[in-house]
Design an enzyme around this catalytic site. Structure first.
Site, PDB file in Angstrom:
ATOM      1  N   ASP A 137       0.822  -1.220   0.000  1.00 17.54           N
ATOM      2  CA  ASP A 137       0.000   0.000   0.000  1.00 17.54           C
ATOM      3  C   ASP A 137       0.856   1.271   0.000  1.00 17.54           C
ATOM      4  OD1 ASP A 137      -1.947  -1.922   0.331  1.00 17.54           O
ATOM      5  OD2 ASP A 137      -2.313  -1.475   2.450  1.00 17.54           O
ATOM      6  N   GLY A 180      -4.641  -1.598  -1.929  1.00 19.76           N
ATOM      7  CA  GLY A 180      -4.118  -0.325  -1.424  1.00 19.76           C
ATOM      8  C   GLY A 180      -4.865   0.211  -0.215  1.00 19.76           C
TER       9      GLY A 180
HETATM   10  O1  F6P Z   1      -2.380  -3.964   3.515  1.00 19.73           O
HETATM   11  C1  F6P Z   1      -2.048  -4.818   2.495  1.00 19.73           C
HETATM   12  C2  F6P Z   1      -3.259  -5.394   1.830  1.00 19.73           C
HETATM   13  O2  F6P Z   1      -2.851  -6.228   0.773  1.00 19.73           O
HETATM   14  C3  F6P Z   1      -4.281  -4.355   1.350  1.00 19.73           C
HETATM   15  O3  F6P Z   1      -3.888  -3.734   0.157  1.00 19.73           O
HETATM   16  C4  F6P Z   1      -5.525  -5.200   1.257  1.00 19.73           C
HETATM   17  O4  F6P Z   1      -6.697  -4.440   1.412  1.00 19.73           O
HETATM   18  C5  F6P Z   1      -5.382  -6.125   2.423  1.00 19.73           C
HETATM   19  O5  F6P Z   1      -4.001  -6.198   2.732  1.00 19.73           O
HETATM   20  C6  F6P Z   1      -5.907  -7.516   2.176  1.00 19.73           C
HETATM   21  O6  F6P Z   1      -5.739  -8.248   3.327  1.00 19.73           O
HETATM   22  P1  F6P Z   1      -6.036  -9.781   3.471  1.00 19.73           P
HETATM   23  O7  F6P Z   1      -4.761 -10.494   3.189  1.00 19.73           O
HETATM   24  O8  F6P Z   1      -6.442  -9.923   4.877  1.00 19.73           O
HETATM   25  O9  F6P Z   1      -7.081 -10.148   2.476  1.00 19.73           O
END
Ligand code: F6P
Length: 360
Positions: A137, A180
């Site tokens: 992000d 992001g």
């Molecule tokens: O913060 C990193 C990120 O990849 C974000 O861009 C996204 O919204 C989130 O993590 C997704 O998280 P998870 O792995 O819990 O689906």
């Protein structure tokens, strides 16, 4: 100077490319100083769950394997957030775990959320910590760049290159939804590098009518395809999030804005068929780019130097083309760094004809 003999290292939050290059760098630099390195498994879980989960790391763990060149986290990570009321009790077991392993300090590779949560645990448990920023992000405060961002940009850019070819074959406007969270850095870099026609970020309001106007003018000028990038954190035109899903601790879970845009564009624009591609976790696991490997190596080496100099409760950063470090309290206070709507990125996008939302 410090009296460090043994350090721990953990990766926390969502994984990204370059984490293993960071671990290798810390392990190599620390073992050259004669320190022992304990790799803590699955983020803070390795110290808060019983039995403790760890692995003693040596340079051989990495020099004899392809791991430093791969994405994912060799140690595993944890991306679940923490309820405020649990911080006190978790800090206690966390501190007991670190003491049981005899750790003199801890290197935490994480994003803005992890810097906040884990520095809190370390502070309450009296553990010296150095943070290394990583996240696709790129919203960790103060540092200009975090490990993993460059690779994620590359993944998005390559996706747009591919999508352009199929869009051209079928008279389509293809919408690429990228990650992001609440920050538009990744979307804006994707849009610029993939030369999109439209790029929507959470920081800038937009109008469906303006998107349609842009698409119509593309068709009028003789082009039969268009590329649209949208950040997952972008809201509907009425200001509400598409998804009302939340995680275990009540934080928003994004996804679906691409489909919303597709439906809305289709209602008002006959010129193009629309299709949606959601890149999802592909963005976290591309082959670590050269830039990320270099950043990872410099961050890891600097973290070890800081520990040797007794500089703790700080986060390593890349600022104005230099490695430096900042007080963790200052980092936590700053919160998340959003895309500056007046930045050169946004300026260049507009100057080259991209629709990035409404101007003030
Ligand atoms: O913060 C990193 C990120 O990849 C974000 O861009 C996204 O919204 C989130 O993590 C997704 O998280 P998870 O792995 O819990 O689906």
């Amino acid at each position: 100077m410090s009296n460090i003999k043994r350090i721990g290292i953990l990766t926390s939050g969502g994984d990204c490319a370059g984490l293993n290059a960071v671990i290798r760098s810390v392990v190599n630099a620390a073992s050259l100083k004669g320190w022992e390195i304990y790799g803590i498994k699955f983020g803070t879980d390795g110290l808060t769950k019983r039995p403790l989960q760890y692995e003693i790391l040596t340079p051989e763990n990495f020099s004899n394997t392809p791991w430093p060149r791969l994405s994912g986290s060799y140690l595993g990570s944890l991306n679940s957030g923490v309820k405020l009321e649990s911080v006190e009790s978790i800090s206690k077991t966390f501190g007991e775990g670190a003491r049981e392993l005899g750790l003199d300090a801890l290197v935490v590779v994480g994003g803005d959320g992890s810097m906040n949560i884990v520095s809190n645990y370390c502070h309450k448990a009296g553990i010296k910590m150095v943070g290394i920023p990583k996240t696709i992000d790129n919203d960790t405060p103060i540092t200009d760049s975090s490990v993993g961002f460059a690779t994620a940009c590359q993944v998005c850019c390559e996706a747009l290159d591919s999508l352009l070819l199929t869009a051209r074959s079928h008279n389509r406007a293809i919408i690429l939804e990228v990650m992001g969270r609440d920050a538009g850095h990744l979307a804006m870099h994707a849009g610029l590098s993939g030369m999109a026609d439209i790029c929507l970020v959470p920081e800038i309001p937009y109008k469906i009518d303006s998107i349609v106007k842009k698409l119509k003018s593309i068709k009028k000028n003789g082009r039969n395809y268009a590329l649209i990038v949208v950040s997952e954190g972008v809201k509907r035109e009425d200001g509400k999030h598409v998804s009302s899903n939340t995680n275990k601790i009540g934080e928003n879970v994004y996804g679906g804005i691409g489909q919303y845009l597709s439906t809305e564009i289709n209602k008002r624009c006959q010129e193009f068929q629309t299709r949606v591609t959601t890149l999802g976790h592909m963005q976290r696991s591309g082959n670590p780019s050269a830039v990320d490997r270099v950043l990872a190596t410099m961050f890891g080496a600097h973290a070890v130097q800081m520990l040797e100099a007794g500089k703790t409760n700080r986060m390593v950063a890349w600022k104005n083309n230099k490695i430096c470090d900042y007080d963790l309290d200052e980092v936590v206070r700053e919160g998340t760094t959003l895309l500056d709507v007046k930045s050169d990125f946004v300026k260049a996008a507009r100057l080259t004809g991209m629709y990035v939302g409404e101007e003030d």
